[in-house]
Design a protein around this motif. Structure first.
Motif, short mmCIF file in Angstrom:
data_model
loop_
_atom_site.label_atom_id
_atom_site.label_comp_id
_atom_site.label_asym_id
_atom_site.label_seq_id
_atom_site.Cartn_x
_atom_site.Cartn_y
_atom_site.Cartn_z
N VAL A 455 0.98 -1.17 -0.02
CA VAL A 455 -0.15 -0.02 0.05
C VAL A 455 0.94 1.17 -0.07
CG1 VAL A 455 -2.00 1.08 1.27
CG2 VAL A 455 -1.84 -1.36 1.15
N TRP A 456 1.02 1.94 -1.04
CA TRP A 456 1.94 3.10 -1.43
C TRP A 456 1.25 4.20 -1.13
CZ3 TRP A 456 7.08 2.87 -1.78
CH2 TRP A 456 7.72 3.84 -2.31
N ASN A 457 1.73 5.29 -0.34
CA ASN A 457 1.11 6.58 -0.15
C ASN A 457 2.05 7.64 -0.83
OD1 ASN A 457 -0.05 9.05 1.09
ND2 ASN A 457 0.07 8.13 3.10
N PRO A 458 1.54 7.94 -1.87
CA PRO A 458 1.89 8.70 -2.82
C PRO A 458 2.01 10.35 -2.47
CG PRO A 458 -0.30 8.56 -3.93
CD PRO A 458 0.00 7.65 -2.54
N GLU A 459 1.30 10.66 -1.32
CA GLU A 459 1.47 12.02 -0.97
C GLU A 459 2.38 12.20 0.55
OE1 GLU A 459 -0.22 14.27 -2.35
OE2 GLU A 459 -1.19 12.68 -3.59
N ALA A 460 2.54 10.97 1.01
CA ALA A 460 3.52 11.05 2.30
C ALA A 460 4.87 11.31 1.81
CB ALA A 460 3.46 9.69 2.98
N SER A 461 5.58 11.82 2.75
CA SER A 461 6.94 12.05 2.38
C SER A 461 7.64 11.69 3.72
CB SER A 461 7.28 13.57 2.11
OG SER A 461 6.93 14.46 3.32
N ARG A 462 9.22 11.48 3.26
CA ARG A 462 9.97 11.39 4.60
C ARG A 462 11.35 11.83 4.26
NH1 ARG A 462 12.92 6.13 4.05
NH2 ARG A 462 12.43 5.33 2.21
N THR A 463 12.22 11.82 5.30
CA THR A 463 13.60 12.35 5.22
C THR A 463 14.35 11.10 5.42
OG1 THR A 463 12.94 14.43 5.94
CG2 THR A 463 15.37 13.97 5.83
N ILE A 464 15.15 10.82 4.58
CA ILE A 464 16.21 9.47 4.77
C ILE A 464 17.30 9.87 5.77
CG2 ILE A 464 17.46 7.92 3.45
CD1 ILE A 464 15.85 8.50 0.88
N ASP A 474 26.23 2.06 9.34
CA ASP A 474 26.26 3.10 10.04
C ASP A 474 26.34 4.21 9.20
OD1 ASP A 474 28.51 2.86 9.16
OD2 ASP A 474 29.60 2.79 11.25
N PHE A 475 25.75 4.28 8.08
CA PHE A 475 25.70 5.47 7.28
C PHE A 475 24.62 5.22 6.18
CE2 PHE A 475 27.40 8.02 3.72
CZ PHE A 475 27.72 9.48 4.27
N ASN A 476 24.09 6.39 5.55
CA ASN A 476 23.10 6.21 4.57
C ASN A 476 23.44 7.30 3.62
OD1 ASN A 476 20.74 6.48 2.78
ND2 ASN A 476 19.73 5.24 4.24
N ILE A 477 23.77 6.64 2.26
CA ILE A 477 24.17 7.78 1.21
C ILE A 477 23.23 8.60 0.79
CG2 ILE A 477 26.03 6.21 0.26
CD1 ILE A 477 24.10 5.46 -2.05
N PHE A 478 21.98 8.54 1.18
CA PHE A 478 20.95 9.66 0.90
C PHE A 478 20.47 10.34 2.02
CE2 PHE A 478 20.05 5.41 -1.37
CZ PHE A 478 20.36 5.70 -2.76
N GLU A 479 21.47 10.37 3.14
CA GLU A 479 21.20 11.08 4.08
C GLU A 479 20.65 12.40 3.96
OE1 GLU A 479 21.74 9.53 7.45
OE2 GLU A 479 21.04 11.58 8.26
N GLY A 480 19.63 12.80 4.66
CA GLY A 480 18.82 14.06 4.43
C GLY A 480 17.98 14.25 3.25
N MET A 481 17.87 13.48 2.36
CA MET A 481 17.07 13.49 1.22
C MET A 481 15.64 13.12 1.49
SD MET A 481 17.70 11.35 -2.42
CE MET A 481 16.27 11.01 -3.41
N GLU A 482 14.78 14.53 1.17
CA GLU A 482 13.55 14.17 1.35
C GLU A 482 12.68 13.60 0.12
OE1 GLU A 482 10.72 17.45 1.57
OE2 GLU A 482 9.37 16.56 2.63
N VAL A 483 12.17 12.42 0.48
CA VAL A 483 11.36 11.82 -0.77
C VAL A 483 9.83 11.77 -0.34
CG1 VAL A 483 13.36 10.21 -1.47
CG2 VAL A 483 12.18 9.64 0.60
N HIS A 484 9.26 11.82 -1.53
CA HIS A 484 7.75 11.65 -1.60
C HIS A 484 7.54 10.10 -1.97
CE1 HIS A 484 8.24 16.06 -1.85
NE2 HIS A 484 6.91 15.93 -1.08
#
Ligand code: URP
Ligand code: ZN
Ligand code: ZN
Length: 572
Positions: A455-464, A474-484
């Motif tokens: 169930v995919w929420n196209p409106e929601a967003s999150r910050t990686i 212990d790291f994420n190469i997308f750190e700080g990226m906001e994705v819808h």
């Protein structure tokens, strides 16, 4: 009587759930070879698969959402029972005991398929920290319900030995379904024979990967690659290639180290994009010579993508796979002053130094010049990356991606207006299912398909962020990226494994999905072409006059002088 009967059912249901939690490492099906290694591995056919599923979960009814397949979108409810999709349609009746999943205002899509991961890969003296448990937990948290991981035999091992090792690692740990692809790291008669064996039902391999990089470790020579592809075409398997020029990279690395460039910036400078483009072109040429379909993994640069497009225009069967990292980040990180920051982006081929590449790769996915997305998830933490502190060639190669791929592709593709939700489904699951021959069991919302549903929420967003992700790294190469685009609920074979931001996985509950050779999407033209390009001999009459003719020509040749004098170069 009815009340006590119902209580009895409830109690046994609860006991089975408690039992599952008390024995979390117990796989539901133990592969035959783990029980008795001298016996052949028992295949899990589609029918076995459905009938052996002991699902303690109640049936699910996903209500009110918009179903998205790669070729259609429509409002419908979905009924799920025993791990399969039982019904799809408007306003389905609610059977008793069913659990309702509300999808109002949301999309209901096939679970993502990531066709390129390396969970717990032993590589460059370290072992990738996302093992099959953490890696598949991260996968489902992001809406991916199947991974295809790589068996990579070391040069002194064999395909079958390595295959068994990977199954032993994966089966007790996976939290969603998985398939396997196999790397060919050396070439001899036994490898050719075992390639044929592992494409059989009981092993379920239908693709082989060749490394044109990592000289001395995994790299194969062109003649080995060519022979390997001939064998792939013979057994109906897809050839996959890591396309870089490993020999020249090794030389350039030595040059840079000699000049005192030891940091991660040396990684990118030793691997100019031309070397990826050259190897991609060479791989395409050799695949055509072998009449073998080819799948180029981790397409990282415009040059490599251009080579694929060029050969496809000439009719070659080639698939191109960009990865989440290449779609969302670029190679500027290698020049970061912080050594550790830079090292954490080291993967091969490197991220492009052209900052317009990520968006260009998405354009090519939209245009159909590239075909599906993966991640190459292969994570090493800070301590492990430090192995290359004084020498960039020793930094373990690999980055994260399996958790964030779906959101990254939604953000860069759908949210940016480049692709529609159907193309999103195509490049995140359906095309992979078709190429790897498990469609429509996977990669489609349809009656009879596995209930791998998101169930995919196209409106929601999150910050990686590394602080909230589910990887072991212990790291994420997308750190700080906001994705819808966020996975609200992930269902793996009929069970909710991710909901309300919480994992509900059970260790070892995922299944191995055997992949059959001769995928129609891959091989339909190849088989016909093989008939058309049979080598052609010429029947000739033996002529009485031939010896006399030969004598005459020999005399003529002796007297022949090229303008400017004869060359003294001899070709032995
Ligand atoms: O840097 C990478 N890509 N690591 C994983 C191994 C590979 O080349 O696919
Ligand atoms: Zn690779
Ligand atoms: Zn890889």
């Amino acid at each position: 009587i009815l009340v006590s009967l119902l209580s009895l059912i409830m109690v046994s249901f609860l006991i089975s759930i408690i039992d599952q939690y008390l024995n979390p490492t117990q796989p539901q099906i133990i592969p035959a070879y783990l029980l008795n290694s001298s016996r052949a591995i028992k295949s899990t056919s589609l029918t076995d698969f459905a009938s052996t599923m002991s699902s303690p979960s109640p049936p699910l009814l996903i209500r009110g959402g918009t179903v998205v397949n790669d070729d259609e979108m429509f409002k419908a409810d979905i009924l799920i029972e025993n791990g399969l999709i039982k019904a799809v349609g408007p306003n389905l009746e609610t059977p008793s005991g069913v659990q309702i999943v509300d999808a109002t205002g949301k999309l209901v899509i096939p679970g993502g398929i990531d066709p390129h991961t390396h969970m717990q890969l032993p590589f460059m003296g370290e072992v990738a920290v996302d093992d099959f448990e953490k890696g598949t937990q991260a996968a489902v948290a992001g809406g991916t319900t199947m991974i295809i991981d790589f068996v990579i035999p070391s040069k002194d091992s064999t395909p079958i030995k390595a295959y068994k090792q990977w199954r032993e690692w994966a089966d007790p740990k996976v939290c969603c379904d998985y398939g396997l692809s196999m790397a060919i790291t050396t070439w001899n008669e036994n490898v050719a024979k075992e390639m044929e064996i592992v494409t059989g039902d009981e092993y379920g391999i239908n693709s082989f990967k060749f490394f044109l990089a990592y000289k001395g470790v995994f790299m194969v020579r062109d003649d080995e690659f060519y022979q390997g592809m001939i064998q792939c075409a013979k057994v109906g398997a897809l050839a996959r290639v890591h396309a870089e020029n490993g020999s020249v990279i090794a030389e350039k690395a030595k040059e840079l180290l000699a000049k005192g460039i030891t940091g991660p910036e040396g990684h990118t400078q030793s691997r100019p994009e031309e070397l990826e483009a050259e190897a991609t072109n060479r791989a395409c040429v050799l695949a055509s010579q072998a009449n073998c379909p080819l799948y180029v993994v981790h397409v990282m640069s415009k040059g490599a993508a251009r080579a694929i497009a060029h050969h496809r225009q000439k009719g070659a069967v080639i698939f191109g796979e960009p990865i989440a990292a290449g779609l969302a980040t670029d190679g500027s990180h290698y020049y970061n002053k912080d050594w550790l920051h830079a090292a954490r982006y080291v993967l091969s081929p490197p991220l492009s130094r052209d900052s317009s590449t990520p968006s260009a790769l998405m354009d090519l996915l939209a245009a159909g010049e590239l075909h599906l997305t993966a991640t190459d998830n292969c994570t090493f933490n800070c301590r492990q990356k430090l192995a290359g502190k004084d020498d960039f060639t020793k930094i373990p190669n690999g980055v994260n991606g399996v958790e964030d791929r779906m959101s990254v592709v939604w953000e860069k593709g759908v949210h940016s207006g480049k692709i529609d939700p159907m193309r999103f489904v195509a490049i995140t699951s359906s095309v992979a299912a078709k190429i790897f021959n498990c469609y429509p069991r996977k990669g489609r919302i349809a009656v009879g398909s596995d209930a791998d549903v998101v169930v995919w929420n196209p409106e929601a967003s999150r910050t990686i962020s590394k602080d909230t992700h589910h990887h072991a790294v212990d790291f994420n190469i997308f750190e700080g990226m906001e994705v819808h685009g966020v996975a609200d609920v992930t269902i793996s074979r009929g069970k909710i494994v991710w909901e309300n931001g919480q994992l509900k996985t059970m260790t070892g509950s995922g299944r191995f999905v055997p992949l059959k050779p001769w995928s129609p999407t891959v091989f339909s033209t190849i088989a016909q072409r093989a008939k058309m390009i049979q080598p052609r001999g010429v029947q000739r009459e033996t002529s009485q006059d031939l010896p006399k003719e030969v004598e005459k020509l020999t005399v003529q040749n002796k007297n022949y002088r090229t303008p400017g004098g004869n060359s003294n170069i001899s070709f032995s």
